[in-house]
Each structure stands twice: as C-alpha cells, then as structure tokens.
Design a protein around this motif. Structure first.
Motif, PDB file in Angstrom:
ATOM      1  N   GLN A 174      -9.773   7.309  72.438  1.00 48.03           N
ATOM      2  CA  GLN A 174      -8.583   6.635  71.884  1.00 48.03           C
ATOM      3  C   GLN A 174      -8.942   5.875  70.615  1.00 48.03           C
ATOM      4  O   GLN A 174      -8.200   5.880  69.638  1.00 48.03           O
ATOM      5  N   GLN A 175     -10.120   5.219  70.634  1.00 47.73           N
ATOM      6  CA  GLN A 175     -10.516   4.457  69.449  1.00 47.73           C
ATOM      7  C   GLN A 175     -10.775   5.400  68.280  1.00 47.73           C
ATOM      8  O   GLN A 175     -10.401   5.113  67.151  1.00 47.73           O
ATOM      9  N   ARG A 176     -11.390   6.543  68.573  1.00 48.61           N
ATOM     10  CA  ARG A 176     -11.598   7.505  67.481  1.00 48.61           C
ATOM     11  C   ARG A 176     -10.262   8.085  67.015  1.00 48.61           C
ATOM     12  O   ARG A 176     -10.099   8.411  65.836  1.00 48.61           O
ATOM     13  N   LEU A 177      -9.311   8.202  67.953  1.00 49.05           N
ATOM     14  CA  LEU A 177      -7.965   8.653  67.564  1.00 49.05           C
ATOM     15  C   LEU A 177      -7.338   7.635  66.597  1.00 49.05           C
ATOM     16  O   LEU A 177      -6.728   8.011  65.589  1.00 49.05           O
ATOM     17  N   CYS A 178      -7.524   6.356  66.901  1.00 46.64           N
ATOM     18  CA  CYS A 178      -6.978   5.319  66.012  1.00 46.64           C
ATOM     19  C   CYS A 178      -7.655   5.357  64.649  1.00 46.64           C
ATOM     20  O   CYS A 178      -7.018   5.110  63.623  1.00 46.64           O
ATOM     21  N   ILE A 179      -8.956   5.666  64.653  1.00 46.75           N
ATOM     22  CA  ILE A 179      -9.654   5.783  63.367  1.00 46.75           C
ATOM     23  C   ILE A 179      -9.114   7.003  62.606  1.00 46.75           C
ATOM     24  O   ILE A 179      -8.847   6.933  61.406  1.00 46.75           O
ATOM     25  N   ALA A 180      -8.896   8.111  63.333  1.00 48.87           N
ATOM     26  CA  ALA A 180      -8.323   9.311  62.705  1.00 48.87           C
ATOM     27  C   ALA A 180      -6.946   8.978  62.121  1.00 48.87           C
ATOM     28  O   ALA A 180      -6.611   9.377  61.002  1.00 48.87           O
ATOM     29  N   ARG A 181      -6.161   8.203  62.891  1.00 49.83           N
ATOM     30  CA  ARG A 181      -4.826   7.822  62.429  1.00 49.83           C
ATOM     31  C   ARG A 181      -4.920   6.987  61.149  1.00 49.83           C
ATOM     32  O   ARG A 181      -4.142   7.161  60.218  1.00 49.83           O
ATOM     33  N   SER A 182      -5.913   6.089  61.109  1.00 48.56           N
ATOM     34  CA  SER A 182      -6.001   5.234  59.918  1.00 48.56           C
ATOM     35  C   SER A 182      -6.528   6.008  58.710  1.00 48.56           C
ATOM     36  O   SER A 182      -6.137   5.723  57.584  1.00 48.56           O
ATOM     37  N   ILE A 183      -7.389   6.996  58.920  1.00 50.86           N
ATOM     38  CA  ILE A 183      -7.889   7.723  57.736  1.00 50.86           C
ATOM     39  C   ILE A 183      -6.953   8.860  57.312  1.00 50.86           C
ATOM     40  O   ILE A 183      -7.087   9.392  56.215  1.00 50.86           O
TER      41      ILE A 183
END
Lengths: 272, 238
Positions: A174-183
């Motif tokens: 989920q945290q990597r998903l949030c990072i993907a969302r931000s980039i």
C-alpha cells in the motif's frame, strides 16, 4: 516549561551549512504558528535536486510541521499560520497566484500510514493524472500507471490484479502504491512523513531502496523517527529541536561527529 | 574519571554500563601490556631468563582479553547501532586493542630475546642505550594510555611528538650495532638479537603514537593518521 524555554533560548541559529549550490527548494526565516503557539522559529534550509534530506528530532520538534510547509499542507489547518519564504525553483509557493492543488502535484507527499483511496489499484495511481489531465487517451493513462507502478517497484506484484482494491494490498505494498500515486503526476519534489513507521523491516528495506532510486529524478525530504533510516537513506541530515533547526550537515558527519551538543544527545540517546 | 564524552548519560543505563565496561577492560588490557613491556625490558637488562619466560607467557592473557573486548564491541555495534561519540569510542577501542595486542607481541619478543641473550657477553655494552630507549618507550606507552583514559587529545598530540626522540635513539643504537658487527663479524647473531630488541622497542613507540592518534579521533572526531603535526594543529583549531 521554564527548562524547555531555557533550552530554546540557548539555540542560536543553525550549526552547519543550510544553503546548497543548486537548491530545488529554498526556505528562509520560516515561522509557523498554531493559533498563538509558535511551532517553528525562523528556519532557513535548502533542499537540493537529486538529494535526500532527512529531518530528525524528538516528537513535537516541528519536523513534520516544517515538512508540511513545503507543499502548503498546513493550509488545511485553519489555525495554522506560516510566515517567511518558501521558494520552489525561485518562486514563492505562498504567493497569491499560486494554486495549491497544482503546487501539490509538483511537490508530492507520502504519509506515515499508507492511505490508498477506496478504489482499484489502477485508479489509485491514475487519479492524479486524470484530475490534472496528464493523459490524452486511455493508452497514455495506461503508460503513466504502469510506469509509476514500475518505478515504485510494485508492478510485478500487482500486474495481474490492477482492478483489485488498493486496500487489499499489504501495508508495504500500500505504501508503495501511495508512492506510485505521488510520482504518477510527475512531481519534482517528494515529501515523506515517516513513510516506513508502519512497515516491517523487509517492506522498509524495499521503500528505502526505492527512495535511493527516486533520488536520481527528484528532490526528496523525509521525516523519520528512525535514526538508522536517516543514516541509511539521506545525504544530508537536519536536526530539529523545540521548533528550531539546530544543525544541518552531511549525513556522514552528523552521525559520526555532530557539532551541536543537542544533536549528539539525541542521536546517541543521551539525556537532553 | 574525566568523562568528556558523557558516556554515562544515556537514557539506557544498560548501555552506559556496556560502554563503561568496554572502556575499562581496554584500560585493563593497557595495564597488562604496560606490565609486560616493563617486565620484558627488565628481563633483558638484568639477563633474567626466568622473568623473560614469564613475560613471554603473559601474552596469552593479553590475547584472550583482546578477543573478549572485540566480542563486546561487536555486540554493541550489532545491538545498539551506536552513533557519534559512542560510535567513535567503539571504533577507537577496537583499534587501540589491536595496537595493544601488537605491543604485547613486541614485549613477548623482548622476553624471548632476554632468555637468548641472558648469557651473552655483548649485551652489557649496549645496556645503557637499551635502557634509555626502553625508558623513553615505556613512558610514551604509559602516557598514551593515560591520554586515552582521560580522553585528553592535547596531551596525546604531545606524547605522539615524542616518537622523534625514540626514532633518533633507535638510529643511534643501530649505528653502534652495525659498527660492532663490522669490527667483529663472529658476534653477528647476538648483535642481531640486540637489534631485534631495539626494533621491538621502537615499534612499541609507533604503536603508542597510533593510540594517541585514536584519542584525537575519539575526542575531536578527526582522523589525523598520516598527517603532519602542523596540519593537525591547523585542523583542530576551533
């Protein structure tokens, strides 16, 4: 209370070099107030391109508050008032003509607890690109989503279930998903507020590896309670105490030979 | 105890104890090695082969203490991830005990040569020079350990500078011994043994310099190895 005031008064200016040669962001004389209470006192600091800067300090030292000034996240708190200058590529982000929504696309943020939208994995990443109109058609949107998931190191794990809800992933995913969302919205700066504090060591290691890769393209500022994490991922470290920036410098130097006694006490776990 | 690094001010009392234990064991090892050196020198100068043997055997104790301290340092690195002055203390101790162990080896050599040379007729001629060199080196080692105990980097720099005297003394003695060998080649073995003793003493001086350099690193966080004294003083200016 008086003792804290005495310590606060004893901190005069910042030890170390606050400026860098090619600042992406440049903060000068930043004060932050929550109603009458001052939380940040005259902080000067630069964030450089292709650099990870770690902000450390005890709870309540103002490091998160300061981080949230960098993309006007504090605007969402009615009693919060920010003064001083916060420049992004030489432009004042608090100027009247700045659109905070566009600003936050340029200066992305990742939070302590992963906070995926209650949508599919695909839509989580596509969300920002859609509202900012970054994709002309479905194929371009696919490219953005897949590219962002790949850069966040998540694509291989989710490629067969992009329609599954983002909340069905593990904490680290989920945290990597949030990072993907931000980039996905092609930011220039990424702010991270304790991005690994809810993750296990393996998920943490993945995120840290990712931070190091992202550094090639972005300026990154990370707030962390883990000194080891700051030491591992950052090139420069800034130590905050009671709302003042006590010391900033090369991470190697801060963790082997800090100049300020307060920094030394904090990173070595001594009584303040 | 002068504790300039505030080693006893951690929130974790157990961490305080661990660091203090490591530090005091390193000093204990220093004391053992000092005793070994003075015993070796005494055995050599007095031709006392019994004492020489005793000194040589003491080396086992020094070695096992080195292993113990190393282990304790590894544990602290693994479990505490020390930073700043704590990290410098651990790194310094690991280095100091390596040098101490080598000083122990040199002292062991003195002990063994003392046994070989006990019946030599050549030794008395060089006793005065050896004693002088030995005393210089012994004081240097003692003072270097004292600087480590007191974390006094300024004194450490002064002690390190005394190595020049040791080297000059060693050179003088070497020249005397070379002349002796040229005059009487039959004595080459004994003269060689005396040379080895002088060499061992000179090396103890070098290791003492290393300890002094680690003290500067410990207190000031500056690595001054392989730097000349003028540059060092320049870099340590506040």
């Amino acid at each position: 209370m008086d003792e804290a005031q005495a310590v606060l008064d004893s901190i005069e200016g910042t030890v170390g070099e606050i400026a860098v040669d090619n600042p992406k962001m440049s903060m000068r004389d930043v004060d932050v107030f929550y109603a009458e209470k001052q939380a940040i006192f005259g902080v000067d600091l630069d964030v450089a391109n292709n650099e990870v800067i770690a902000m450390i300090g005890p709870s309540g030292c103002g490091k998160s508050t300061f981080l949230r000034c960098l993309n006007r996240m504090n605007d969402t708190i009615p009693i919060c008032r920010v003064s001083g200058s916060v420049m992004l590529d030489g432009d004042d982000i608090y100027a009247a003509d700045q659109d905070p929504v566009l600003l936050r696309a340029r200066v992305g943020m990742v939070f302590q607890k992963p906070n995926p939208f209650p949508k599919s994995i695909f839509d989580n990443v596509a969300y920002g690109a859609r509202i900012h109109g970054l994709a002309a058609n479905r194929a371009e949107l696919d490219d953005i989503v897949v590219g962002s998931l790949k850069r966040a190191g998540l694509y291989e794990e989710v490629k067969s279930r992009l329609d599954a809800p983002g909340t069905s992933l593990s904490g680290g995913q989920q945290q990597r998903l949030c990072i993907a969302r931000s980039i996905a919205v092609s930011p220039e700066v990424i702010l991270m507020d304790e991005p690994c504090s809810a993750l296990d060591p393996i998920a943490t290691a993945r995120i840290e590896e990712l931070i190091d890769e992202l550094r090639e393209n972005y300026a990154i500022a990370i707030v962390t309670h883990s000194m080891q994490q700051a030491a591992r991922v950052s090139q420069r470290t800034a130590y905050f105490h009671l709302g003042k920036l006590v010391e900033v410098g090369d991470t190697n130097e801060i963790f082997t030979n800090p100049q300020h006694e307060l920094t030394e006490n904090y990173i070595t776990g001594r009584f303040g | 105890m002068a504790d300039k690094l505030h080693l006893d001010q951690h929130i974790s009392q157990k961490f305080n104890d661990e660091l203090e234990d490591i530090r005091s064991r390193a000093l204990q090892m220093g004391g053992m090695v000092e005793k070994q050196v003075s015993g070796g020198l005494q055995a050599l100068l007095e031709g006392n082969s019994e004492l020489g043997n005793k000194v040589a055997k003491l080396d086992h104790e020094v070695n096992s203490l080195e292993v113990e301290i190393d282990e304790a340092c590894t544990q602290v690195l693994a479990r505490r991830q020390p930073a700043a002055s704590d990290l410098r203390l651990i790194v310094t101790v690991i280095k100091v005990i390596t040098d101490l162990e080598r000083i122990g080896d040199e002292a062991e050599k003195l002990g063994r040569f003392a046994v070989d040379l006990a019946s030599s007729r050549e030794l008395p001629a060089y006793r005065k020079e050896l004693r002088h060199l030995g005393e210089l080196v012994q004081t240097m080692l003692h003072d270097a350990l004292d600087c480590f105990a007191r974390m006094d980097y300024e004194a450490a720099l002064k002690v390190a500078a005394r190595d020049d005297d040791v080297n000059a003394e060693y050179e003088t003695l070497s020249r005397l011994l070379i002349t002796h060998v040229m005059e009487d080649p039959r004595q080459v073995k004994n003269v060689f043994n005396i040379t080895w003793c002088a060499r061992a003493l000179e090396r103890i001086g070098d290791h003492s310099v290393n300890i002094c350099e680690y003290v500067v690193f410990l207190v000031k966080g500056k690595d001054i190895r392989h730097t000349n004294l003028v540059d060092i003083n320049q870099s340590l200016k506040p």
